[in-house]
Write a protein that holds these residues in place. Structure first.
Motif, short mmCIF file in Angstrom:
data_model
loop_
_atom_site.label_atom_id
_atom_site.label_comp_id
_atom_site.label_asym_id
_atom_site.label_seq_id
_atom_site.Cartn_x
_atom_site.Cartn_y
_atom_site.Cartn_z
N MET A 6 10.52 10.32 -61.22
CA MET A 6 11.28 9.30 -60.77
C MET A 6 12.06 9.61 -59.57
O MET A 6 12.39 8.75 -58.85
CB MET A 6 12.21 9.17 -62.14
CG MET A 6 11.63 8.25 -63.06
SD MET A 6 11.47 6.66 -62.64
CE MET A 6 9.59 6.63 -62.20
N GLU A 39 9.98 8.51 -56.83
CA GLU A 39 9.72 7.03 -56.89
C GLU A 39 11.15 6.48 -56.30
O GLU A 39 11.17 5.62 -55.61
CB GLU A 39 9.38 6.60 -58.03
CG GLU A 39 9.21 5.08 -58.25
CD GLU A 39 8.56 4.69 -59.51
OE1 GLU A 39 7.50 5.00 -59.68
OE2 GLU A 39 9.29 3.84 -60.27
N ARG A 40 12.30 6.77 -56.86
CA ARG A 40 13.68 6.06 -56.80
C ARG A 40 13.95 6.41 -55.20
O ARG A 40 14.67 5.45 -54.80
CB ARG A 40 14.69 6.71 -57.33
CG ARG A 40 14.43 6.08 -58.98
CD ARG A 40 15.30 6.96 -60.10
NE ARG A 40 15.13 6.38 -61.16
CZ ARG A 40 15.74 6.89 -62.36
NH1 ARG A 40 16.48 8.14 -62.27
NH2 ARG A 40 15.57 6.23 -63.51
N SER A 41 13.53 7.45 -54.40
CA SER A 41 13.68 7.47 -53.11
C SER A 41 12.54 6.97 -52.29
O SER A 41 12.76 6.09 -51.57
CB SER A 41 13.90 9.03 -52.72
OG SER A 41 13.04 9.85 -53.21
N SER A 73 20.59 7.74 -56.83
CA SER A 73 20.96 6.56 -57.38
C SER A 73 21.99 5.78 -56.41
O SER A 73 21.31 4.38 -56.45
CB SER A 73 22.04 6.85 -58.66
OG SER A 73 21.04 7.40 -59.65
N LYS A 81 18.92 3.88 -54.29
CA LYS A 81 18.11 3.10 -54.90
C LYS A 81 18.93 1.93 -55.33
O LYS A 81 18.66 0.73 -54.97
CB LYS A 81 17.78 3.59 -56.38
CG LYS A 81 16.43 3.20 -56.80
CD LYS A 81 17.36 1.74 -58.09
CE LYS A 81 16.00 1.08 -58.57
NZ LYS A 81 16.43 -0.10 -59.46
N SER A 119 18.02 -1.79 -53.33
CA SER A 119 17.28 -2.97 -54.18
C SER A 119 18.40 -4.10 -54.04
O SER A 119 17.84 -5.34 -53.99
CB SER A 119 17.32 -2.39 -55.66
OG SER A 119 18.65 -2.07 -56.35
N SER A 128 12.16 1.54 -61.94
CA SER A 128 12.74 2.95 -61.49
C SER A 128 14.25 3.06 -62.10
O SER A 128 14.94 3.56 -61.43
CB SER A 128 12.71 3.11 -59.94
OG SER A 128 11.39 2.99 -59.69
N HIS A 176 21.90 2.92 -62.95
CA HIS A 176 22.36 3.80 -61.64
C HIS A 176 23.73 3.71 -61.53
O HIS A 176 24.25 4.86 -61.12
CB HIS A 176 21.34 3.34 -60.50
CG HIS A 176 20.00 3.55 -60.61
ND1 HIS A 176 19.70 5.07 -60.07
CD2 HIS A 176 18.85 3.24 -60.93
CE1 HIS A 176 18.28 5.19 -60.08
NE2 HIS A 176 17.87 4.02 -60.82
#
Length: 380
Positions: free
Chosen positions: A240, A243-245, A318, A321, A325, A364, A370
């Motif tokens: 994660m 993925e999150r970055s 966090s 992300k 998004s 994610s 987050h």
């Protein structure tokens, strides 16, 4: 803090942009059909996109987080098929990287060359009908039986599962131990008693195939477990973080491309005998789009930089992300508004960006999750 890419990073990013720009032919038809194109996947593998962060010893490019994000952003700026890139990132960060970082020498030797080259496709199966944000509520079990584990459970929303060759499946090996009872297994897609359900229809990321996976007394060799029993939570957290970055760099590239297209539209389209861009309300909306993009980019680059320096980056990841998004959704809405009625037509492609952006606040880790992580990082 300066995040200006060096010459080597810039050259690789330019090549990624050029490759991405060659993959747009036939996109409207692929989107309408929700079709995954294996030939495009192979071309991504040849370039190295499917192994950007994989160590060179395992066939990858061995890039750090920031370099990986730069390449993904540039690819997305050139490639309008965000579904293809989403599939590639899900493959790399949620399946391939856990194998590279936690797999045995035998697993790495057997699996990684074909996963990195694009010959094989990987998927990550963790989410369940009753375990989304609360991953520790997983009900899928893995019971040891000699040299095998027997897996039972249902996985939902598994990206790439309809086309995958191997899946990384998380299951409980010791239900009484909470998060310490979770383990991860590489499962061959063609294993007996593993079934992939019907593909989900989605309003965005249409070319990224997704379906549920059913495990009914599915036997998996114990040698296919990643790390020791109980390491699943640690393995998942690591995937994660990647993925999150890095995955969200794709939305930076898409927003950059979207902004350029929107600026072109408002500077050429005239209303009341002057370009739309000369109207203050329009110019201010464009300025807000640019502000969101650049703010999100800096947050993501900072998160990647901290990861590469080995500094705890939970808070920064966090923040990045969440910013990326939510900016992607608002910028997509602004682009539609600034294009007027034409922005709402499927033929123009403007509205497609909204469908692609909407799930980014869910996968994610939801925006709510987050915000909780950010609050926790602030000591609240």
């Amino acid at each position: 803090m300066d995040f200006e890419p060096d010459q080597e990073q810039r050259a690789l990013a330019e090549r990624a942009f050029e490759l991405g720009a060659t993959l747009n032919d036939g996109l409207p038809e692929r989107v309408r059909a929700g079709r995954f194109d294996r030939e495009l996947w192979r071309r991504c593998g040849e370039f190295g996109l499917l192994g950007l962060s994989v160590p060179t010893a395992d066939g990858g490019l061995g890039l750090d987080s920031l370099s990986t994000a730069l390449v993904i952003e540039s690819f997305a700026k050139g490639c309008q098929d965000l579904g293809l890139l989403f599939s590639a990132c899900a493959h790399l960060f949620a399946c391939v990287m856990p194998i590279a970082e936690h797999g045995s020498a035998e697993l790495r030797t057997r699996l990684l060359p074909k996963l990195v080259s694009g010959e094989w496709i990987g998927a990550n199966a963790i989410t369940e009908p009753e375990a989304g944000s609360d991953v520790h509520a997983l009900r899928t079990t893995a019971i040891r039986d000699g040299d095998h584990y027997v897996l039972n459970g249902v996985k939902s929303f598994v990206t790439n599962s309809p086309v995958a060759d191997h899946l990384l499946v998380y299951a409980r090996t010791s239900p009484a131990d909470g998060h310490l009872g979770l383990s991860a297994f590489v499962v061959d897609r063609h294993s007996p008693r593993l079934t992939v359900g019907a593909r989900f229809a989605k309003p965005g990321l249409a070319t990224a195939p997704m379906a549920p996976v059913y495990l009914d007394d599915c036997r998996v060799p114990a040698a296919n477990r990643l790390g020791p029993e109980g390491a699943g939570s640690t393995i998942f957290a690591g995937s994660m973080a990647w993925e999150r970055s890095c995955l969200f760099a794709a939305y930076l590239g898409a927003m950059d491309r979207q902004l350029a297209q929107t600026i072109s539209h408002v500077t050429t389209r005239k209303q009341f005998r002057k370009p739309l861009s000369r109207h203050q309300a329009v110019a201010h909306r464009i300025a807000d789009m640019k502000l969101r993009l650049e703010g999100a980019r800096l947050l993501l680059y900072r998160a990647c930089s901290r990861r590469d320096r080995g500094v705890d980056s939970t808070l920064e990841v966090s923040l990045a992300k969440l910013a990326v998004s939510e900016a992607a959704i608002q910028n997509a809405l602004d682009a539609i508004q600034l294009h007027g009625a034409s922005g709402f037509l499927s033929e123009g492609g403007v509205v497609d960006a909204l469908g692609d952006a909407l799930p980014s606040t869910i996968f994610s880790g939801t925006s709510e999750i987050h915000r909780d992580l950010i609050a926790r990082g602030l000591g609240l």
